[in-house]
Design a protein around this motif. Structure first.
Motif, mmCIF file in Angstrom:
data_model
loop_
_atom_site.group_PDB
_atom_site.id
_atom_site.type_symbol
_atom_site.label_atom_id
_atom_site.label_comp_id
_atom_site.label_asym_id
_atom_site.label_seq_id
_atom_site.Cartn_x
_atom_site.Cartn_y
_atom_site.Cartn_z
ATOM 1 N N ILE A 154 30.780 22.153 21.804
ATOM 2 C CA ILE A 154 31.712 23.087 22.144
ATOM 3 C C ILE A 154 32.924 23.440 21.013
ATOM 4 C CG2 ILE A 154 33.047 23.944 24.262
ATOM 5 C CD1 ILE A 154 29.944 23.705 24.582
ATOM 6 N N ASN A 155 33.012 24.341 20.409
ATOM 7 C CA ASN A 155 34.110 24.551 19.521
ATOM 8 C C ASN A 155 34.886 25.745 19.900
ATOM 9 O OD1 ASN A 155 33.683 22.124 17.949
ATOM 10 N ND2 ASN A 155 31.781 23.320 16.991
ATOM 11 N N ILE A 156 35.986 25.467 20.932
ATOM 12 C CA ILE A 156 36.657 26.798 21.475
ATOM 13 C C ILE A 156 38.001 26.613 21.275
ATOM 14 C CG2 ILE A 156 37.080 28.120 23.584
ATOM 15 C CD1 ILE A 156 34.518 27.041 24.728
ATOM 16 N N LYS A 157 38.528 27.660 20.597
ATOM 17 C CA LYS A 157 40.278 27.572 20.540
ATOM 18 C C LYS A 157 40.618 28.456 21.489
ATOM 19 C CE LYS A 157 44.038 29.142 17.491
ATOM 20 N NZ LYS A 157 44.161 29.943 16.203
ATOM 21 N N ILE A 158 41.336 27.931 22.474
ATOM 22 C CA ILE A 158 42.008 28.543 23.637
ATOM 23 C C ILE A 158 43.430 29.351 23.094
ATOM 24 C CG2 ILE A 158 42.534 28.291 26.216
ATOM 25 C CD1 ILE A 158 39.721 27.600 25.443
ATOM 26 N N ASP A 159 43.236 30.450 23.294
ATOM 27 C CA ASP A 159 44.465 31.050 23.018
ATOM 28 C C ASP A 159 45.386 31.374 24.181
ATOM 29 O OD1 ASP A 159 44.197 31.347 20.177
ATOM 30 O OD2 ASP A 159 42.814 32.944 20.375
ATOM 31 N N GLU A 160 44.518 31.737 25.296
ATOM 32 C CA GLU A 160 45.231 32.335 26.907
ATOM 33 C C GLU A 160 44.443 31.682 27.849
ATOM 34 O OE1 GLU A 160 46.248 36.574 27.169
ATOM 35 O OE2 GLU A 160 45.767 36.779 24.849
ATOM 36 N N ASN A 161 45.143 31.396 28.768
ATOM 37 C CA ASN A 161 44.447 31.156 29.924
ATOM 38 C C ASN A 161 44.351 32.005 31.202
ATOM 39 O OD1 ASN A 161 44.080 28.087 29.338
ATOM 40 N ND2 ASN A 161 46.192 27.845 29.377
ATOM 41 N N PHE A 162 43.852 31.878 32.115
ATOM 42 C CA PHE A 162 43.574 32.721 33.251
ATOM 43 C C PHE A 162 44.898 32.916 33.937
ATOM 44 C CE2 PHE A 162 43.017 33.301 37.833
ATOM 45 C CZ PHE A 162 42.306 34.437 38.032
ATOM 46 N N VAL A 163 45.391 34.165 34.255
ATOM 47 C CA VAL A 163 46.537 34.466 34.970
ATOM 48 C C VAL A 163 46.137 35.058 36.314
ATOM 49 C CG1 VAL A 163 48.544 36.044 34.921
ATOM 50 C CG2 VAL A 163 47.476 34.892 32.963
ATOM 51 N N PRO A 164 46.469 34.548 37.357
ATOM 52 C CA PRO A 164 46.293 35.107 38.910
ATOM 53 C C PRO A 164 46.651 36.499 39.454
ATOM 54 C CG PRO A 164 47.602 33.198 39.008
ATOM 55 C CD PRO A 164 47.415 33.395 37.510
ATOM 56 N N THR A 165 46.687 37.311 38.570
ATOM 57 C CA THR A 165 47.196 38.675 38.916
ATOM 58 C C THR A 165 46.377 39.122 39.921
ATOM 59 O OG1 THR A 165 45.895 39.882 37.336
ATOM 60 C CG2 THR A 165 48.021 39.296 36.739
ATOM 61 N N ASP A 166 46.736 40.131 40.673
ATOM 62 C CA ASP A 166 45.966 41.171 41.734
ATOM 63 C C ASP A 166 44.450 41.478 41.177
ATOM 64 O OD1 ASP A 166 47.784 40.588 43.589
ATOM 65 O OD2 ASP A 166 49.007 42.492 43.392
ATOM 66 N N LYS A 167 44.701 42.183 39.748
ATOM 67 C CA LYS A 167 43.526 42.815 39.137
ATOM 68 C C LYS A 167 42.624 41.609 38.864
ATOM 69 C CE LYS A 167 42.224 45.755 35.350
ATOM 70 N NZ LYS A 167 42.438 46.573 34.302
ATOM 71 N N GLY A 168 43.002 40.507 38.249
ATOM 72 C CA GLY A 168 42.298 39.342 38.224
ATOM 73 C C GLY A 168 41.771 38.759 39.196
ATOM 74 N N LEU A 169 42.332 38.826 40.370
ATOM 75 C CA LEU A 169 41.918 38.229 41.599
ATOM 76 C C LEU A 169 40.701 39.078 42.122
ATOM 77 C CD1 LEU A 169 44.831 36.550 42.639
ATOM 78 C CD2 LEU A 169 42.813 35.346 41.885
ATOM 79 N N SER A 170 40.697 40.479 41.797
ATOM 80 C CA SER A 170 39.727 41.384 42.432
ATOM 81 C C SER A 170 38.631 41.801 41.365
ATOM 82 C CB SER A 170 40.460 42.639 42.837
ATOM 83 O OG SER A 170 41.320 43.235 41.805
ATOM 84 N N THR A 171 38.528 41.175 40.250
ATOM 85 C CA THR A 171 37.585 41.168 39.282
ATOM 86 C C THR A 171 36.527 40.009 39.206
ATOM 87 O OG1 THR A 171 38.948 42.876 38.108
ATOM 88 C CG2 THR A 171 37.006 41.994 36.666
ATOM 89 N N PHE A 172 35.321 40.131 39.336
ATOM 90 C CA PHE A 172 34.549 39.130 39.034
ATOM 91 C C PHE A 172 33.355 39.303 38.032
ATOM 92 C CE2 PHE A 172 35.700 39.560 43.610
ATOM 93 C CZ PHE A 172 35.872 38.041 43.917
ATOM 94 N N PHE A 173 33.132 38.184 37.351
ATOM 95 C CA PHE A 173 32.492 38.409 35.871
ATOM 96 C C PHE A 173 31.428 37.352 35.862
ATOM 97 C CE2 PHE A 173 32.791 36.883 31.270
ATOM 98 C CZ PHE A 173 31.978 37.732 30.867
ATOM 99 N N TYR A 174 30.340 38.047 35.428
ATOM 100 C CA TYR A 174 29.131 37.007 35.370
ATOM 101 C C TYR A 174 28.470 37.274 34.031
ATOM 102 C CZ TYR A 174 24.587 34.639 36.503
ATOM 103 O OH TYR A 174 23.559 33.858 36.643
ATOM 104 N N PRO A 175 28.686 36.351 32.972
ATOM 105 C CA PRO A 175 28.070 36.689 31.762
ATOM 106 C C PRO A 175 26.698 35.717 31.887
ATOM 107 C CG PRO A 175 29.614 34.947 31.376
ATOM 108 C CD PRO A 175 29.627 35.333 33.016
ATOM 109 N N ALA A 176 25.681 36.496 31.892
ATOM 110 C CA ALA A 176 24.383 36.055 31.958
ATOM 111 C C ALA A 176 23.126 36.976 31.545
ATOM 112 C CB ALA A 176 24.040 35.423 33.361
ATOM 113 N N SER A 177 21.820 36.412 31.016
ATOM 114 C CA SER A 177 20.919 37.348 30.614
ATOM 115 C C SER A 177 20.109 37.993 32.051
ATOM 116 C CB SER A 177 19.967 36.502 29.829
ATOM 117 O OG SER A 177 19.383 35.614 30.487
ATOM 118 N N GLY A 178 19.093 38.397 31.678
ATOM 119 C CA GLY A 178 18.493 39.372 32.919
ATOM 120 C C GLY A 178 17.164 38.439 33.517
ATOM 121 N N ILE A 179 17.163 37.067 33.207
ATOM 122 C CA ILE A 179 16.160 36.101 33.765
ATOM 123 C C ILE A 179 16.226 35.936 35.306
ATOM 124 C CG2 ILE A 179 15.360 33.885 33.525
ATOM 125 C CD1 ILE A 179 16.268 33.660 30.696
ATOM 126 N N GLN A 180 15.219 35.923 35.883
ATOM 127 C CA GLN A 180 15.106 36.107 37.436
ATOM 128 C C GLN A 180 15.917 34.849 37.890
ATOM 129 O OE1 GLN A 180 11.084 36.301 38.921
ATOM 130 N NE2 GLN A 180 11.866 35.911 41.151
#
Length: 362
Positions: free
Chosen positions: A174-200
């Motif tokens: 795991i080689n990740i450079k973290i530039d920013e972290n999660f910010v609990p804004t109203d928009k961020g807390l009402s947006t849900f994200f799922y990065p995944a393929s279409g496998i069942q």
């Protein structure tokens, strides 16, 4: 010493990443005492003084071509190049060979407690009931077995009864450079994200069911982002029809860059309802970005997230369980817990960069 590395299935995604990382490790270490032979299908790697690339793109034409290669061509290659040791990244050892073999097992379907019926998914049924036997047999015969997680190591022992000393756990790099972290804004807390393929088993369906219930209960100021185009397979096409039929706030944003994925970790809540994984990379990536995570209550999730204060677990087969957590985020019942840098469990400084090379070498 002559070591032959087999990985003809790898052509994209995580499998190709594992192969590429290992190839780069070999180039970096550049041992003059070892001659490496990489046996691949379509990927292109540069040859060096001590690395030879053997490409067989025709292997990808069909299952028959793959079976023919594994059972006839692969053993011949071992004899032709007078190989001393084999490293198989294909979940199975090479048959008809008596030399030392190390196998990297990363196919989790045979080890899943969830069993697919033949009617539900023919390919997954074949993996769990036919190919699994070959994988278990290979694990027993191999001189050493490499897996990515502790839960997978325990599953291997349970299924095959092999000695625990024979299995080595090496998490993926795991080689990740973290530039920013999660910010609990109203928009961020009402947006849900799922990065995944279409496998069942990625289980997008349960998100759709939870969203339908949220909409029925009057929640309308939120959105879901799927990294799907919407036409990946019949399963996904049915989900798109359902989203359109009920006018659900779900967007199919298609494939996006890794940088965009990292950006969305800082601006949304991660959903991870998958119930079959070896490692679950998005869980770790989101954790490193200090994101709120709603994850399936499975062994692979707990191995990465236990002790992380912004992780919440739900039953991946119970829409009400996910609905309750999503609702709790939307009504701010779930409070974001601030973390300082010392509590980030920053795994991006990966200490396993050369460990795989060292295990194969000796």
């Amino acid at each position: 010493m002559r070591i032959m590395v087999f990985d003809v299935p790898a052509s994209s995604g995580g499998a190709l990443s594992i192969l590429t990382d290992f190839y780069n490790e070999i180039r970096k270490n550049n041992s003059k005492d070892i001659k490496w032979y990489f046996v691949v299908s379509t990927p292109t790697f540069e040859e060096t003084e001590n690395i030879k690339i053997l490409r067989f793109p025709w292997v990808k034409k069909s299952w028959f071509h793959r079976l023919y290669f594994d059972n006839f061509i692969a053993p011949k290659l071992i004899k032709e190049y007078n190989i001393d040791k084999v490293f198989s990244l294909q979940n199975m050892i090479i048959p008809c060979s008596n030399i030392s073999q190390i196998v990297y097992v990363h196919q989790s379907l045979p080890f899943s407690e969830y069993r697919f019926s033949f009617k539900e998914n023919r390919l997954f049924w074949i993996y769990q009931n036919i190919i699994s036997r070959q994988i278990f047999r290979s694990i027993k015969k191999a001189d050493k077995v490499i897996v990515q997680t502790e839960w997978f190591r325990k599953a291997c022992i349970k299924k095959t009864g092999i000695d625990s000393e024979k299995i080595v756990v090496i998490p993926p790099k795991i080689n990740i450079k973290i530039d920013e972290n999660f910010v609990p804004t109203d928009k961020g807390l009402s947006t849900f994200f799922y990065p995944a393929s279409g496998i069942q088993y990625k289980n997008h369906q349960i998100i759709i069911e939870a969203v339908k219930k949220l909409k029925y209960d009057g929640f309308d100021k939120f959105k879901i982002l799927f990294t799907l185009k919407g036409n990946e397979n019949k399963h996904i096409l049915k989900l798109v029809d359902e989203v359109n039929k009920y006018n659900l706030p779900i967007k199919f944003i298609g494939n996006i860059s890794r940088e965009k994925v990292f950006d969305l970790y800082t601006k949304s809540v991660l959903l991870f309802p998958s119930y079959i994984e070896t490692f679950g990379l998005p869980l770790l990536e989101a954790k490193l970005h200090k994101t709120i995570i709603l994850a399936s209550d499975m062994p692979f999730s707990h191995e990465i997230l236990d002790g992380y204060p912004n992780a919440y677990f739900f039953d991946p087969f119970d829409k009400s369980s996910l609905y309750t957590l999503m609702k709790s985020v939307l009504i701010k019942k779930i409070k974001y817990r601030e973390l300082d840098n010392n509590n980030n469990n920053n795994n991006n400084n990966n200490n396993n960069n050369n460990l795989l090379y060292e295990v194969i070498k000796f």
